[in-house]
Design an enzyme around this catalytic site. Structure first.
Site, short mmCIF file in Angstrom:
data_model
loop_
_atom_site.label_atom_id
_atom_site.label_comp_id
_atom_site.label_asym_id
_atom_site.label_seq_id
_atom_site.Cartn_x
_atom_site.Cartn_y
_atom_site.Cartn_z
N ARG A 21 0.83 -1.22 0.00
CA ARG A 21 0.00 0.00 0.00
C ARG A 21 0.86 1.27 0.00
NH1 ARG A 21 -3.89 -0.21 4.81
NH2 ARG A 21 -2.10 -1.21 5.79
N GLU A 22 1.96 1.23 -0.74
CA GLU A 22 2.86 2.38 -0.77
C GLU A 22 2.19 3.64 -1.31
OE1 GLU A 22 5.57 -1.24 -1.70
OE2 GLU A 22 3.47 -0.68 -1.90
N HIS A 40 -16.63 12.01 2.36
CA HIS A 40 -15.45 11.57 1.61
C HIS A 40 -14.51 12.73 1.32
CE1 HIS A 40 -18.54 8.50 0.92
NE2 HIS A 40 -17.53 7.68 0.99
N CYS A 45 -22.47 9.08 5.08
CA CYS A 45 -21.87 7.76 5.26
C CYS A 45 -21.17 7.75 6.61
CB CYS A 45 -20.89 7.46 4.12
SG CYS A 45 -20.58 5.68 3.88
N CYS A 79 -8.40 1.74 0.83
CA CYS A 79 -8.25 0.32 0.53
C CYS A 79 -9.10 -0.51 1.49
CB CYS A 79 -6.79 -0.11 0.66
SG CYS A 79 -5.68 0.72 -0.47
N GLU A 99 -26.86 8.19 0.49
CA GLU A 99 -25.86 9.20 0.17
C GLU A 99 -26.39 10.14 -0.91
OE1 GLU A 99 -21.54 7.70 0.80
OE2 GLU A 99 -22.59 6.15 -0.29
N ILE A 151 -24.29 7.70 10.69
CA ILE A 151 -24.45 6.40 10.03
C ILE A 151 -23.86 5.26 10.85
CG2 ILE A 151 -23.95 5.10 7.92
CD1 ILE A 151 -25.99 7.41 7.67
N GLU A 195 -17.97 2.27 16.89
CA GLU A 195 -17.34 1.11 16.24
C GLU A 195 -15.82 1.05 16.35
OE1 GLU A 195 -18.85 0.68 12.26
OE2 GLU A 195 -20.88 1.21 12.85
#
Length: 759
Positions: free
Chosen positions: A17-18, A698, A730, A520, A669, A435, A488
């Site tokens: 995940r660079e 986002h 979201c 990711c 959304e 949410i 959560e």
């Protein structure tokens, strides 16, 4: 030595995940953009070399992106929304994707029926398109310096238009005459790069049920593009379904080859005769680009042999079914995975080896296999036999319960339930909530990680989680939210968390897949029958409820989303796997309500993305997807209010299906699309309550009170206040605490002012 093999596209996030890490460092101003470019260049080089080492003949350039390939295409075409036109370079690029202090980001939505998100182009008749081919040209030259001649990947003009929206309310295909000349100019520029160049033009829009407007544009488009230069060979690639209508047109154009998906578009086999009767090459997508199960090489070779009875073998090229973007990078780092299960898996790097072995056997025979290729083939045969015969896949108790399960819907009609719920829950009109998730801090992530690695005790871990829950509850009460969540902190991912507690699931250490930008996900994989041994969320939710007099929502992920966001076993029907998950969740809901939890949210964020791309297959999907949501909530009392949440969905075509799900409240959304998505709820007379997201999580920007008031007023133009809830669009997991706090404070204040203004 290369073999006649082809990769549609390769993962770009990096095996560790660079790219994600450097992008997020840049966005937080902890590194320069030069550092981003250096990391990107290193990743591209590594990815090209891996494919070259595997003997892949057709390797892509321009499949790499710093955020999204559709966004890259907007830049290539100069399709820049007006609000961003004063910006340049990386500031322009990332502002379009993520927004900035003064402008909201462009809309995102799902890439066909995958969990990848693309940036939706915003087009209008006044746009002045012009070519910017810098990225495409530079990447080709970059690879060539390494001794690798790549095929150049570009998003096709018809797919680009078909996935766009007109901000001036016109038909997107009216802009074809403005867009096509830019593509023509692009191909002319590419033709100057080498003696022979292959261009892969991705047209996945062809796999949908297209009307005559689009189909009529295929031949003139590719007659034009394929005739520009003699040294250009054009490959039109589709994936995720069959594209027979388009294929029958394309064989009569001067393109060089057609890329077809024979795993998710089995009906593509009907196009073989049309291809055989033309001079086109067939790029045969037979190695799964969307799932992580090992290829059954013997079965694949039988399929290819059938192809070769209709198409000359020399006209067949062995390929992935789609880009490997949708699979993790390599099994190399999976050190803790059960060895038997690991032997059944194949990530992107391993699929390169499968391509090589399949191609060698198909074109040269088994006798051509030497050393590691022969060992690979023998291991493949054994692993497939092991998987088919393994006792750990089949659980007779689960199969018996599923067969005998009869409870397919909850008690009471909506009108009866909502009246009872409002009397008991006593929430106001425009009730405020979130949410579910709150920001995942480094401390929380470290605590989860340390507990998994046994660096800290269970007692210390639970103490850390409870302190975070206490903090979340205190903030929500302080800012005035009315229906609370526990935040959560114990959940690494909304699917993985549940999968870890269900039988039939396995998990990776490094199975990361790009969802959008730097985001990711690490999907679990469902290898066997699914069941629940004990409650999964009850302790955390009841602890949170004990800390406040306000209502805490229980938070679950729905069966269809767990299915769609997992790598699913391919030896039984997906509908059967989904039903197994649903039955397990029905037990969890029963346990939650028996412990006094009054509202339970069953998120179906991925409900829409599981839809088949062909209309005739939709009815069957909807039938079992709705069935399984209703099975999940079938144990809920009338007084237990069931919420659900859906992400990035166009609801026009599924609104009746949403009604059939029979949730009491749905949150959706809508922040990037105003109240347009909401209008369909009014048009059909939707009875249930709705929580349209009033700000975009986002993006890091904090919307003002006035901005949120404007958004709420737009919602009130569509639905009455009695039917509306107010929430972000979201979960807040990916955000930072400062922006989260201020945004929610502004949201609550906006609701207070609206209530006051409206009496």
């Amino acid at each position: 030595m290369s073999v006649n093999s082809y990769v549609v596209g390769f993962p770009r996030i990096g095996e560790q995940r660079e790219l994600k890490k450097v992008l997020e460092s840049f966005w937080t101003k902890n590194c320069s953009f030069d550092k981003v470019k250096k990391v990107a260049s290193k990743l591209k080089k590594r990815h090209w070399e891996y494919q070259k080492e595997a003997g892949i003949k057709y390797i892509s350039s321009n499949d790499f992106s710093l955020y999204d390939n559709i966004l890259d295409t907007c830049i290539m075409l100069n399709a820049i929304p007006k609000r961003f036109r004063s910006l340049k370079d990386e500031e322009l690029y990332f502002s379009m994707a993520r927004g900035n202090d003064s402008s909201v980001a462009m809309e995102m939505t799902k890439w066909f029926n995958t969990n990848y998100h693309y940036i939706v182009p915003e087009l209008s008749l006044e746009d002045e398109y012009k070519l910017n081919a810098t990225k495409i040209i530079d990447e080709y030259k970059e690879a060539k310096k390494l001794g690798i001649k790549t095929k150049i990947n570009i998003i096709g003009p018809l797919t680009f238009l078909g996935l766009s929206k007109r901000v001036d309310n016109g038909d997107v295909f009216e802009l074809h005459s403005k867009i096509l000349p830019i593509y023509k100019e692009l191909i002319q520029e590419i033709s100057k790069l080498d003696d022979e160049i292959f261009i892969q033009i991705d047209e996945p829009i062809f796999v949908k049920d297209n009307d005559s407007n689009l189909l009529n544009l295929i031949k003139p488009t590719y007659d034009c593009l394929a005739n520009i230069a003699q040294n250009i060979k054009i490959i039109v690639t589709t994936y995720f379904e069959h594209s027979n209508e388009a294929t029958n047109i394309l064989v009569n154009t001067p393109i060089w080859a057609l890329g077809l998906d024979f795993l998710y578009g089995k009906e593509n086999i009907k196009s073989l005769d049309a291809i055989a009767n033309s001079d086109k090459k067939l790029i045969a997508g037979v190695v799964d680009g969307r799932n992580i199960w090992i290829n059954d090489i013997q079965k694949t070779l039988l399929l290819l042999t059938e192809f070769s009875k209709r198409i000359k073998k020399e006209n067949i090229i062995i390929s992935t079914s789609c880009s490997l973007l949708h699979t993790p990078f390599t099994l190399k780092y999976e050190e803790k995975l059960d060895e038997e299960i690991k032997s059944w898996l194949s990530y992107a790097w391993e699929k390169l080896q499968e391509l090589r072995v399949i191609s060698k056997i198909f074109f040269e025979g088994v006798i051509s296999l030497k050393n590691k290729d022969l060992i690979h083939y023998e291991k493949n045969i054994y692993a497939n036999y092991s998987r088919r015969s393994s006792l750990r896949i089949n659980d007779k108790k689960v199969q018996k319960r599923i067969k005998e399960f009869k409870n397919y819907s909850r008690q009471g009609e909506f009108e009866e339930r909502i009246k009872l719920q409002k009397e008991l829950l006593k929430y106001k009109n425009l009730a405020t909530t979130t949410i579910g998730s709150f920001p995942q801090t480094p401390e929380i992530r470290n605590s989860r990680r340390d507990f998994k690695k046994a660096y800290i005790s269970k007692e210390q871990y639970e103490k850390d989680m409870k302190e975070y829950i206490d903090y979340c509850i205190a903030f929500q009460e302080e800012c005035g939210l009315e229906i609370l969540v526990h935040g959560e902190p114990e959940r690494n991912d909304m699917v993985e968390y549940f999968g870890e507690q269900l039988n039939g699931f396995a998990f990776s250490q490094n199975g990361w897949v790009q969802s959008y930008g730097s985001r990711c996900v690490k999907p679990p994989f469902i290898y066997g029958d699914v069941s629940r041994e004990k409650p999964m969320t009850v302790d955390w939710i009841t602890y949170a409820q004990s800390k406040t007099d306000k209502i805490i929502k229980g938070m679950l992920t729905g069966p269809v989303t767990i299915l769609n966001w997992s790598f699913v076993r391919d030896d039984i029907q997906r509908s059967e796997v989904s039903k197994q998950i649903a039955v397990a969740l029905s037990d969890e809901i029963d346990d939650l309500q028996k412990e006094g939890i009054k509202i339970i949210q069953v998120d179906e964020a991925a409900f829409k993305e599981g839809y088949p791309l062909r209309t005739k297959k939709i009815k069957d999907y909807e039938s079992w997807a709705v069935r399984d949501f209703k099975i999940s909530v079938s144990t809920a009392y009338k007084k237990t209010q069931i919420h659900t949440h859906m992400c990035y969905s166009q609801f026009n075509d599924i609104i009746k299906t949403i009604e059939e799900m029979d949730a009491d409240v749905i949150s959706i959304e809508t922040a990037r699309s105003g109240n347009e998505l909401l209008k369909i709820f009014k048009e059909v007379g939707y009875k249930q309550e709705v929580g349209p997201g009033i700000y975009d999580i986002h993006s890091p920007r904090v919307p003002s009170v006035e901005e949120m008031k404007t958004q709420i007023k737009l919602l009130l133009e569509v639905l009455p206040k009695e039917q509306l809830w107010i929430n972000p669009d979201c979960g807040l997991k990916t955000r930072k605490w400062p922006e989260t706090k201020q945004s929610l404070i502004n949201m609550v204040e906006a609701v207070k002012q609206i209530r006051k203004e409206n009496g």
